[in-house]
Write a protein that holds these residues in place. Sequence first.
Motif, mmCIF file in Angstrom:
data_model
loop_
_atom_site.group_PDB
_atom_site.id
_atom_site.type_symbol
_atom_site.label_atom_id
_atom_site.label_comp_id
_atom_site.label_asym_id
_atom_site.label_seq_id
_atom_site.Cartn_x
_atom_site.Cartn_y
_atom_site.Cartn_z
ATOM 1 N N LYS A 1 -15.902 7.489 2.978
ATOM 2 C CA LYS A 1 -16.123 6.207 3.668
ATOM 3 C C LYS A 1 -15.688 5.034 2.805
ATOM 4 O O LYS A 1 -15.057 4.085 3.294
ATOM 5 C CB LYS A 1 -17.602 6.045 4.010
ATOM 6 N N ILE A 2 -16.008 5.085 1.524
ATOM 7 C CA ILE A 2 -15.649 3.993 0.615
ATOM 8 C C ILE A 2 -14.134 3.884 0.492
ATOM 9 O O ILE A 2 -13.570 2.783 0.560
ATOM 10 C CB ILE A 2 -16.304 4.213 -0.761
ATOM 11 N N LEU A 3 -13.455 5.009 0.314
ATOM 12 C CA LEU A 3 -11.998 4.978 0.147
ATOM 13 C C LEU A 3 -11.289 4.496 1.408
ATOM 14 O O LEU A 3 -10.327 3.724 1.330
ATOM 15 C CB LEU A 3 -11.489 6.358 -0.262
ATOM 16 N N VAL A 4 -11.747 4.933 2.571
ATOM 17 C CA VAL A 4 -11.136 4.469 3.826
ATOM 18 C C VAL A 4 -11.429 2.980 4.021
ATOM 19 O O VAL A 4 -10.566 2.227 4.482
ATOM 20 C CB VAL A 4 -11.627 5.318 5.012
ATOM 21 N N GLY A 5 -12.617 2.537 3.640
ATOM 22 C CA GLY A 5 -12.942 1.109 3.727
ATOM 23 C C GLY A 5 -12.045 0.268 2.831
ATOM 24 O O GLY A 5 -11.550 -0.783 3.239
ATOM 25 N N ILE A 6 -11.817 0.734 1.605
ATOM 26 C CA ILE A 6 -10.918 0.020 0.695
ATOM 27 C C ILE A 6 -9.510 -0.015 1.277
ATOM 28 O O ILE A 6 -8.826 -1.042 1.225
ATOM 29 C CB ILE A 6 -10.928 0.678 -0.697
ATOM 30 N N PHE A 7 -9.070 1.107 1.838
ATOM 31 C CA PHE A 7 -7.743 1.143 2.460
ATOM 32 C C PHE A 7 -7.634 0.115 3.582
ATOM 33 O O PHE A 7 -6.650 -0.617 3.672
ATOM 34 C CB PHE A 7 -7.451 2.539 3.007
ATOM 35 N N LEU A 8 -8.648 0.055 4.446
ATOM 36 C CA LEU A 8 -8.597 -0.893 5.569
ATOM 37 C C LEU A 8 -8.593 -2.333 5.090
ATOM 38 O O LEU A 8 -7.851 -3.172 5.622
ATOM 39 C CB LEU A 8 -9.770 -0.640 6.512
ATOM 40 N N ALA B 1 -20.373 25.282 4.753
ATOM 41 C CA ALA B 1 -20.841 26.261 3.778
ATOM 42 C C ALA B 1 -22.322 26.080 3.441
ATOM 43 O O ALA B 1 -22.887 26.897 2.734
ATOM 44 C CB ALA B 1 -20.006 26.175 2.513
ATOM 45 N N GLY B 2 -22.937 25.019 3.920
ATOM 46 C CA GLY B 2 -24.351 24.811 3.690
ATOM 47 C C GLY B 2 -24.683 24.000 2.453
ATOM 48 O O GLY B 2 -25.847 23.890 2.085
ATOM 49 N N MET B 3 -23.697 23.430 1.818
ATOM 50 C CA MET B 3 -23.938 22.608 0.632
ATOM 51 C C MET B 3 -24.090 21.153 1.068
ATOM 52 O O MET B 3 -23.144 20.369 1.033
ATOM 53 C CB MET B 3 -22.783 22.770 -0.361
ATOM 54 N N ARG B 4 -25.295 20.810 1.499
ATOM 55 C CA ARG B 4 -25.524 19.503 2.105
ATOM 56 C C ARG B 4 -25.367 18.366 1.110
ATOM 57 O O ARG B 4 -24.905 17.283 1.473
ATOM 58 C CB ARG B 4 -26.902 19.477 2.731
ATOM 59 N N GLY B 5 -25.751 18.581 -0.147
ATOM 60 C CA GLY B 5 -25.625 17.524 -1.156
ATOM 61 C C GLY B 5 -24.176 17.165 -1.426
ATOM 62 O O GLY B 5 -23.801 15.989 -1.470
ATOM 63 N N VAL B 6 -23.357 18.178 -1.594
ATOM 64 C CA VAL B 6 -21.931 17.954 -1.846
ATOM 65 C C VAL B 6 -21.282 17.313 -0.629
ATOM 66 O O VAL B 6 -20.448 16.405 -0.755
ATOM 67 C CB VAL B 6 -21.229 19.285 -2.202
ATOM 68 N N ALA B 7 -21.684 17.758 0.551
ATOM 69 C CA ALA B 7 -21.113 17.199 1.785
ATOM 70 C C ALA B 7 -21.467 15.720 1.922
ATOM 71 O O ALA B 7 -20.614 14.908 2.293
ATOM 72 C CB ALA B 7 -21.609 17.984 2.991
ATOM 73 N N GLY B 8 -22.695 15.368 1.611
ATOM 74 C CA GLY B 8 -23.118 13.969 1.726
ATOM 75 C C GLY B 8 -22.393 13.065 0.754
ATOM 76 O O GLY B 8 -21.939 11.974 1.114
ATOM 77 N N ILE B 9 -22.285 13.513 -0.490
ATOM 78 C CA ILE B 9 -21.596 12.711 -1.502
ATOM 79 C C ILE B 9 -20.113 12.578 -1.161
ATOM 80 O O ILE B 9 -19.535 11.491 -1.269
ATOM 81 C CB ILE B 9 -21.787 13.333 -2.899
ATOM 82 N N SER B 10 -19.496 13.667 -0.715
ATOM 83 C CA SER B 10 -18.078 13.621 -0.353
ATOM 84 C C SER B 10 -17.846 12.683 0.824
ATOM 85 O O SER B 10 -16.850 11.953 0.862
ATOM 86 C CB SER B 10 -17.572 15.017 -0.007
ATOM 87 N N MET B 11 -18.766 12.689 1.776
ATOM 88 C CA MET B 11 -18.616 11.800 2.931
ATOM 89 C C MET B 11 -18.768 10.340 2.532
ATOM 90 O O MET B 11 -18.044 9.479 3.037
ATOM 91 C CB MET B 11 -19.634 12.181 4.005
ATOM 92 N N LEU C 1 0.832 -1.194 0.000
ATOM 93 C CA LEU C 1 0.000 0.000 0.000
ATOM 94 C C LEU C 1 0.869 1.248 0.000
ATOM 95 O O LEU C 1 1.865 1.327 0.700
ATOM 96 C CB LEU C 1 -0.902 0.017 1.235
ATOM 97 N N SER C 2 0.449 2.221 -0.776
ATOM 98 C CA SER C 2 1.183 3.484 -0.782
ATOM 99 C C SER C 2 0.470 4.531 0.054
ATOM 100 O O SER C 2 0.992 5.615 0.250
ATOM 101 C CB SER C 2 1.365 3.974 -2.216
ATOM 102 N N GLY C 3 -0.722 4.255 0.515
ATOM 103 C CA GLY C 3 -1.453 5.197 1.345
ATOM 104 C C GLY C 3 -2.341 6.139 0.561
ATOM 105 O O GLY C 3 -2.922 7.053 1.129
ATOM 106 N N TYR D 1 -6.701 10.163 -0.060
ATOM 107 C CA TYR D 1 -7.873 10.696 -0.752
ATOM 108 C C TYR D 1 -9.132 10.591 0.101
ATOM 109 O O TYR D 1 -10.040 11.415 -0.018
ATOM 110 C CB TYR D 1 -8.062 10.010 -2.099
ATOM 111 N N GLY D 2 -9.190 9.600 0.964
ATOM 112 C CA GLY D 2 -10.305 9.516 1.908
ATOM 113 C C GLY D 2 -10.320 10.721 2.834
ATOM 114 O O GLY D 2 -11.381 11.306 3.096
ATOM 115 N N LEU D 3 -9.150 11.101 3.321
ATOM 116 C CA LEU D 3 -9.071 12.281 4.185
ATOM 117 C C LEU D 3 -9.360 13.566 3.416
ATOM 118 O O LEU D 3 -9.982 14.488 3.953
ATOM 119 C CB LEU D 3 -7.688 12.354 4.840
ATOM 120 N N VAL D 4 -8.940 13.627 2.161
ATOM 121 C CA VAL D 4 -9.238 14.812 1.336
ATOM 122 C C VAL D 4 -10.746 14.958 1.159
ATOM 123 O O VAL D 4 -11.295 16.050 1.325
ATOM 124 C CB VAL D 4 -8.529 14.712 -0.034
ATOM 125 N N PHE D 5 -11.425 13.864 0.842
ATOM 126 C CA PHE D 5 -12.874 13.935 0.677
ATOM 127 C C PHE D 5 -13.570 14.235 1.996
ATOM 128 O O PHE D 5 -14.619 14.887 2.018
ATOM 129 C CB PHE D 5 -13.417 12.647 0.055
#
Length: 70
Positions: free
Chosen positions: A54-61, A40-50, A19-21, A26-30
């Motif tokens: 979660k998916i990227l951190v799960g793949i990492f684990l 900023a109040g952009m709930r849609g973008v926040a939900g998709i980014s979260m 693993l290179s990390g 990218y999980g932390l960036v998202f």
Amino acid sequence: MTAPMTTLASLGDLLPLLLSGDFLYYGLVFFVVALVAGVAGMRGVAGISMEIAKILVGIFLILAIISLLL
């Protein structure tokens, strides 16, 4: 003396599993993007980014556990 060399040669086959990390990075960036978008109040973008974070951190684990077992 040839047995250790064949063992070292077989370790070269496992190098792509190291693993290179990047998934964690990218999980932390998202996650940060989700936090900023949430503030900023952009709930849609926040939900998709979260969800992406979660998916990227799960793949990492999963890959980290697999590489520790091998």
